[in-house]
Every structure is written in C-alpha cells, then in structure tokens.
Design a protein around this motif. Structure first.
Motif, short mmCIF file in Angstrom:
data_model
loop_
_atom_site.label_atom_id
_atom_site.label_comp_id
_atom_site.label_asym_id
_atom_site.label_seq_id
_atom_site.Cartn_x
_atom_site.Cartn_y
_atom_site.Cartn_z
N LEU A 148 -6.15 8.49 18.62
CA LEU A 148 -7.39 7.83 19.01
C LEU A 148 -8.48 8.83 19.40
O LEU A 148 -9.40 8.50 20.13
CB LEU A 148 -7.11 6.83 20.15
N GLY A 149 -8.36 10.07 18.91
CA GLY A 149 -9.43 11.04 19.06
C GLY A 149 -9.28 12.04 20.19
O GLY A 149 -10.13 12.91 20.34
N GLY A 150 -8.24 11.94 21.00
CA GLY A 150 -8.06 12.87 22.11
C GLY A 150 -7.76 14.29 21.66
O GLY A 150 -7.21 14.50 20.58
N ASN A 151 -8.13 15.24 22.49
CA ASN A 151 -7.90 16.66 22.21
C ASN A 151 -6.76 17.14 23.11
O ASN A 151 -6.93 17.29 24.31
CB ASN A 151 -9.18 17.45 22.52
N ARG A 152 -5.57 17.34 22.53
CA ARG A 152 -4.40 17.78 23.29
C ARG A 152 -4.60 19.22 23.76
O ARG A 152 -4.84 20.10 22.95
CB ARG A 152 -3.14 17.66 22.45
N VAL A 153 -4.52 19.45 25.06
CA VAL A 153 -4.69 20.81 25.59
C VAL A 153 -3.35 21.47 25.89
O VAL A 153 -3.28 22.69 25.98
CB VAL A 153 -5.60 20.85 26.84
N CYS A 163 -12.31 3.54 33.75
CA CYS A 163 -12.21 4.77 32.96
C CYS A 163 -12.89 4.70 31.60
O CYS A 163 -13.59 5.63 31.21
CB CYS A 163 -10.74 5.15 32.78
N LEU A 164 -12.66 3.62 30.86
CA LEU A 164 -13.21 3.55 29.50
C LEU A 164 -14.72 3.75 29.44
O LEU A 164 -15.19 4.49 28.59
CB LEU A 164 -12.79 2.25 28.82
N PRO A 165 -15.50 3.13 30.34
CA PRO A 165 -16.95 3.36 30.27
C PRO A 165 -17.32 4.84 30.48
O PRO A 165 -18.27 5.33 29.90
CB PRO A 165 -17.51 2.49 31.40
N PHE A 168 -1.61 -0.05 29.77
CA PHE A 168 -2.23 1.07 29.07
C PHE A 168 -1.56 1.29 27.72
O PHE A 168 -2.23 1.48 26.71
CB PHE A 168 -2.17 2.32 29.94
N THR A 169 -0.23 1.24 27.67
CA THR A 169 0.46 1.45 26.39
C THR A 169 0.17 0.30 25.42
O THR A 169 0.02 0.54 24.22
CB THR A 169 1.98 1.63 26.58
N ARG A 170 0.07 -0.92 25.94
CA ARG A 170 -0.30 -2.04 25.05
C ARG A 170 -1.69 -1.82 24.47
O ARG A 170 -1.95 -2.07 23.30
CB ARG A 170 -0.21 -3.37 25.79
N LYS A 210 -1.62 0.72 21.66
CA LYS A 210 -0.97 0.24 20.45
C LYS A 210 -1.76 -0.83 19.71
O LYS A 210 -1.47 -1.11 18.54
CB LYS A 210 0.43 -0.30 20.77
N ARG A 211 -2.78 -1.42 20.35
CA ARG A 211 -3.57 -2.47 19.71
C ARG A 211 -4.29 -1.96 18.47
O ARG A 211 -4.86 -0.88 18.48
CB ARG A 211 -4.62 -2.98 20.69
N ARG A 212 -4.30 -2.75 17.45
CA ARG A 212 -5.02 -2.38 16.21
C ARG A 212 -6.53 -2.41 16.41
O ARG A 212 -7.26 -1.78 15.66
CB ARG A 212 -4.64 -3.32 15.09
N THR A 213 -6.98 -3.14 17.41
CA THR A 213 -8.42 -3.27 17.65
C THR A 213 -8.97 -2.13 18.51
O THR A 213 -10.19 -2.04 18.70
CB THR A 213 -8.74 -4.61 18.33
N THR A 214 -8.12 -1.26 19.02
CA THR A 214 -8.59 -0.13 19.82
C THR A 214 -9.32 0.86 18.90
O THR A 214 -8.80 1.24 17.85
CB THR A 214 -7.41 0.57 20.52
#
Length: 121
Positions: A104-109, A7-9, A58-60, A63-67
């Motif tokens: 993290l930048g998502g657009n809540r619909v 998914c991420l790519p 996914f939740t970890r 929550k990561r600071r490096t995400t």
C-alpha cells in the motif's frame, strides 16, 4: 477505528519538512521528499493465525480491496513480530502487516524482525 480517525488524515499528507525559511528551494524540496511519517508496528499472533484484538481492525483495513494503494505513500515503517516457532503460524500477523503496508505504498526502513519465544531469539 482510532487509527482511521486520527492517523489516516495525517498519513495522507506529506510531513512538514522542518527546513529553515532561508534554505534554497532545491534543498527544501529534497528534504520534503526524504521525510516520511514513521510507523512502528509490534504485534503477536493468536489462535489459528489470528491477529490480537487490538490490531484486528487495522489488519482488516489493510486487507480490504477498497483500501487505496497509496495509503502509506508518505510513511516509513518497521514491523516486529512476537511469536513462538512451536506454532505453525509463527508471526503470521506481523508478516501480513509488513507485506500489506509495503503493497500500500509504505517505505520499509527495517526488514521484518520476528522474535521467537520458543528459542529465546
């Protein structure tokens, strides 16, 4: 870890706009800006506000600071939480996921929806 591999790519790139080749460039640019990858998360909460096993990685990651704070920039999302108000941590995982994807930048619909087994709603 499948979401990281698969998914991420995809989420990092803007989705194809689907605009016909003869469309004006202005319309094509507006269509590309409006399009997002769709994410629908349906999750419960277990134990003492713990995520279920199938969403724990996914939740970890969320929550990561490096995400990266732009991880979900190209994504629109909605979250459905499954829970029971008889427990103190009602829909804790869904609330966490909803908040973190937005941060993290998502657009809540759609606003977070929490289904309650305790009341049947």
């Amino acid at each position: 870890n499948d979401f990281k591999k698969k998914c991420l790519p995809i989420w990092e790139l803007p989705p194809a706009d689907g605009t016909p080749p003869n469309s004006s460039s202005t319309n094509a640019n507006n269509a590309a800006k409006a399009r997002k990858h769709g994410i629908l998360v349906i999750t419960s909460t277990t134990g003492n506000a713990d995520p279920p096993e199938n969403i724990s990685r996914f939740t970890r990651y969320l929550k990561r600071r490096t995400t990266s704070p732009q991880t979900f920039t190209n994504c629109s999302y909605a979250v459905l939480g499954l829970g029971d108000t008889n427990y103190d941590s009602f829909c804790a995982t869904a609330k966490l996921v909803d908040r973190k994807i937005g941060e993290l930048g998502g657009n809540r619909v759609k606003k977070l929806v929490c289904a309650d087994e305790g009341t049947g709603t």
